[in-house]
Design a protein around this motif. Structure first.
Motif, PDB file in Angstrom:
ATOM      1  N   LEU A 202      -2.748 -10.254  53.915  1.00 54.01           N
ATOM      2  CA  LEU A 202      -3.335 -11.410  54.584  1.00 54.01           C
ATOM      3  C   LEU A 202      -4.791 -11.685  54.208  1.00 54.01           C
ATOM      4  CD1 LEU A 202      -1.926 -10.782  58.186  1.00 54.01           C
ATOM      5  CD2 LEU A 202      -0.932 -12.197  56.388  1.00 54.01           C
ATOM      6  N   LEU A 203      -5.580 -10.634  53.999  1.00 52.38           N
ATOM      7  CA  LEU A 203      -7.027 -10.823  53.875  1.00 52.38           C
ATOM      8  C   LEU A 203      -7.559 -10.687  52.450  1.00 52.38           C
ATOM      9  CD1 LEU A 203      -8.121  -8.786  57.034  1.00 52.38           C
ATOM     10  CD2 LEU A 203      -7.724 -11.256  56.838  1.00 52.38           C
ATOM     11  N   TYR A 204      -6.781 -10.084  51.551  1.00 57.80           N
ATOM     12  CA  TYR A 204      -7.264  -9.828  50.190  1.00 57.80           C
ATOM     13  C   TYR A 204      -7.792 -11.082  49.493  1.00 57.80           C
ATOM     14  CZ  TYR A 204      -7.315  -8.411  45.282  1.00 57.80           C
ATOM     15  OH  TYR A 204      -7.703  -8.180  43.989  1.00 57.80           O
ATOM     16  N   PRO A 205      -7.074 -12.225  49.543  1.00 64.35           N
ATOM     17  CA  PRO A 205      -7.578 -13.411  48.825  1.00 64.35           C
ATOM     18  C   PRO A 205      -8.945 -13.877  49.322  1.00 64.35           C
ATOM     19  CG  PRO A 205      -5.275 -13.695  49.434  1.00 64.35           C
ATOM     20  CD  PRO A 205      -5.766 -12.480  50.156  1.00 64.35           C
ATOM     21  N   TYR A 206      -9.303 -13.533  50.574  1.00 64.29           N
ATOM     22  CA  TYR A 206     -10.549 -14.014  51.151  1.00 64.29           C
ATOM     23  C   TYR A 206     -11.678 -12.971  51.096  1.00 64.29           C
ATOM     24  CZ  TYR A 206      -6.938 -17.026  53.078  1.00 64.29           C
ATOM     25  OH  TYR A 206      -5.859 -17.864  53.214  1.00 64.29           O
ATOM     26  N   LEU A 207     -11.325 -11.694  51.257  1.00 67.47           N
ATOM     27  CA  LEU A 207     -12.342 -10.660  51.367  1.00 67.47           C
ATOM     28  C   LEU A 207     -12.610  -9.916  50.063  1.00 67.47           C
ATOM     29  CD1 LEU A 207     -11.482  -9.088  54.860  1.00 67.47           C
ATOM     30  CD2 LEU A 207     -13.048 -10.964  54.301  1.00 67.47           C
ATOM     31  N   ALA A 208     -11.622  -9.869  49.161  1.00 71.55           N
ATOM     32  CA  ALA A 208     -11.828  -9.162  47.894  1.00 71.55           C
ATOM     33  C   ALA A 208     -12.852  -9.912  47.042  1.00 71.55           C
ATOM     34  CB  ALA A 208     -10.516  -9.030  47.135  1.00 71.55           C
ATOM     35  N   LYS A 209     -13.631  -9.173  46.277  1.00 69.45           N
ATOM     36  CA  LYS A 209     -14.650  -9.788  45.432  1.00 69.45           C
ATOM     37  C   LYS A 209     -13.968 -10.640  44.367  1.00 69.45           C
ATOM     38  CE  LYS A 209     -19.063  -8.615  43.309  1.00 69.45           C
ATOM     39  NZ  LYS A 209     -19.980  -7.499  42.946  1.00 69.45           N
ATOM     40  N   HIS A 210     -14.353 -11.907  44.291  1.00 70.01           N
ATOM     41  CA  HIS A 210     -13.702 -12.793  43.328  1.00 70.01           C
ATOM     42  C   HIS A 210     -14.693 -13.833  42.804  1.00 70.01           C
ATOM     43  CE1 HIS A 210     -13.269 -14.707  47.291  1.00 70.01           C
ATOM     44  NE2 HIS A 210     -13.313 -15.860  46.640  1.00 70.01           N
ATOM     45  N   TYR A 211     -14.301 -14.460  41.697  1.00 70.79           N
ATOM     46  CA  TYR A 211     -15.143 -15.429  41.012  1.00 70.79           C
ATOM     47  C   TYR A 211     -14.297 -16.637  40.632  1.00 70.79           C
ATOM     48  CZ  TYR A 211     -18.018 -11.245  40.563  1.00 70.79           C
ATOM     49  OH  TYR A 211     -18.728 -10.109  40.830  1.00 70.79           O
ATOM     50  N   LEU A 212     -14.924 -17.795  40.607  1.00 63.19           N
ATOM     51  CA  LEU A 212     -14.216 -19.029  40.268  1.00 63.19           C
ATOM     52  C   LEU A 212     -14.477 -19.402  38.812  1.00 63.19           C
ATOM     53  CD1 LEU A 212     -14.846 -21.189  43.474  1.00 63.19           C
ATOM     54  CD2 LEU A 212     -12.863 -19.761  42.906  1.00 63.19           C
ATOM     55  N   TYR A 213     -13.394 -19.628  38.089  1.00 63.74           N
ATOM     56  CA  TYR A 213     -13.457 -20.040  36.683  1.00 63.74           C
ATOM     57  C   TYR A 213     -12.556 -21.263  36.491  1.00 63.74           C
ATOM     58  CZ  TYR A 213     -15.801 -15.741  35.098  1.00 63.74           C
ATOM     59  OH  TYR A 213     -16.707 -14.735  34.864  1.00 63.74           O
ATOM     60  N   ARG A 214     -12.696 -21.876  35.334  1.00 68.88           N
ATOM     61  CA  ARG A 214     -11.776 -22.944  34.933  1.00 68.88           C
ATOM     62  C   ARG A 214     -11.284 -22.681  33.513  1.00 68.88           C
ATOM     63  NH1 ARG A 214     -10.936 -26.857  38.418  1.00 68.88           N
ATOM     64  NH2 ARG A 214     -12.501 -27.252  40.050  1.00 68.88           N
ATOM     65  N   VAL A 215     -10.074 -23.131  33.246  1.00 69.12           N
ATOM     66  CA  VAL A 215      -9.503 -22.949  31.907  1.00 69.12           C
ATOM     67  C   VAL A 215     -10.295 -23.787  30.910  1.00 69.12           C
ATOM     68  CG1 VAL A 215      -7.473 -23.282  30.468  1.00 69.12           C
ATOM     69  CG2 VAL A 215      -7.200 -22.473  32.820  1.00 69.12           C
TER      70      VAL A 215
END
Length: 303
Positions: A202-215
């Motif tokens: 439930l929480l991984y997509p929101y709390l895990a460290k992530h970065y936004l990229y585009r193709v």
């Protein structure tokens, strides 16, 4: 290197040592027949193993470092899951002799309700549900022909199976219910497993460290090999050579949004991010359908 190996070994064996030590303490006050006692400790090892499996599957950076990197953690995850499954199969079978001595049919241990006067027991129902669900899910996981989405679903359903097993552990007439130190420890063990599953599901997509990229570009190199080049839309991910990340393509119905792991093939000094992959599975055969400008969420780095 030696100190890291000691930490790794301790992180694996300390939970089992504590579980076993508390069970031995409990048995000193509540003796049982040998086969029944073995069945009881096997069930506690099963719960300890599956709790660690859930914890490793949560992809926590802290847990990853404890177990020597996510790749080694996932290898341990597989070993623990298979070992726990084997021990779980033995658990009810070792209870057959003692039940037979009481005149109880052997097959009743694998049924949600018994044919004797006690009849329905909620604790047994929880145990039977966990038993059959774990068997079905592990067999599905090991079936090589299953596609990735069904394989992934089998892992998501491990949480409910573990919850059923947890309910059985605390509701059954056992040392866990009768002996306070063991009960407290198993609350910790099972609680860690359930919380790890909730975080991952439930929480991984929101709390895990992530970065936004585009193709930026998708280049076919030949022989089923592709290069996916991404450009950051904000802060870029810092990484080291040899690490990998999970990527999730958003807004493209042709590509599932579920995060998948890929090795990073670009230099850590580059502004963009490059993943090289071969079309060998369900997801990698769909990934070449990404379009320039598609949003990609990158989780990591790991490894």
């Amino acid at each position: 290197m030696r100190s890291r190996q000691l930490v790794l070994q301790s992180a694996i064996w300390i939970p089992f040592f504590v579980t076993t030590a508390l069970w031995v303490w409990a048995k000193s006050e509540r003796p049982a027949e040998p086969l029944t006692a073995i069945s009881q400790i096997l069930s506690l090892w099963v719960m300890t193993s599956f709790s660690l499996v859930m914890l490793i599957a949560a992809r926590s950076r802290a847990v990853e470092k404890i177990y020597g990197g996510l790749d080694k953690s996932y290898a341990l995850h597989g070993l623990l899951a298979k070992g726990a499954w084997g021990l779980m199969l033995l658990h009810p079978l070792l209870l057959i002799p003692s039940r037979a001595a009481e005149g109880i049919p052997w097959f009743s241990l694998l049924l949600p309700a018994g044919p004797w006067p006690e009849g329905f027991e909620l604790a047994r129902l929880m145990g039977v549900l966990a038993y059959y669900l774990f068997i079905a899910l592990v067999l599905l996981t090991l079936w090589r022909k299953v596609d990735y989405q069904h394989w992934l679903l089998s892992h998501k359903l491990m949480g409910p199976a573990f919850a059923f097993a947890t309910a059985h552990t605390f509701m059954a007439a056992s040392d866990v219910r009768a002996f306070e130190p063991l009960r407290t420890w198993m609350v910790v063990v099972c609680g860690v497993g359930i919380l790890a599953w909730l975080y991952k599901s439930l929480l991984y997509p929101y709390l895990a460290k992530h970065y936004l990229y585009r193709v930026q570009t998708l280049v076919e190199k030949g022989g089923g090999v592709w290069e996916l080049n991404l450009k950051p839309t904000g802060a870029r991910m810092n990484y080291e050579p040899g690490e990998f990340a999970f990527i999730s393509v958003r807004g493209n119905p042709a590509v599932p949004a579920e995060p998948h792991p890929f090795s990073i093939s670009s230099s850590s000094h580059q502004h963009g991010l490059r993943f090289s992959f071969r079309t060998v599975g369900d997801y990698t055969r769909k990934l070449p359908q990404v379009k320039e400008g598609d949003e990609v969420v990158v989780y990591g780095p790991y490894g």
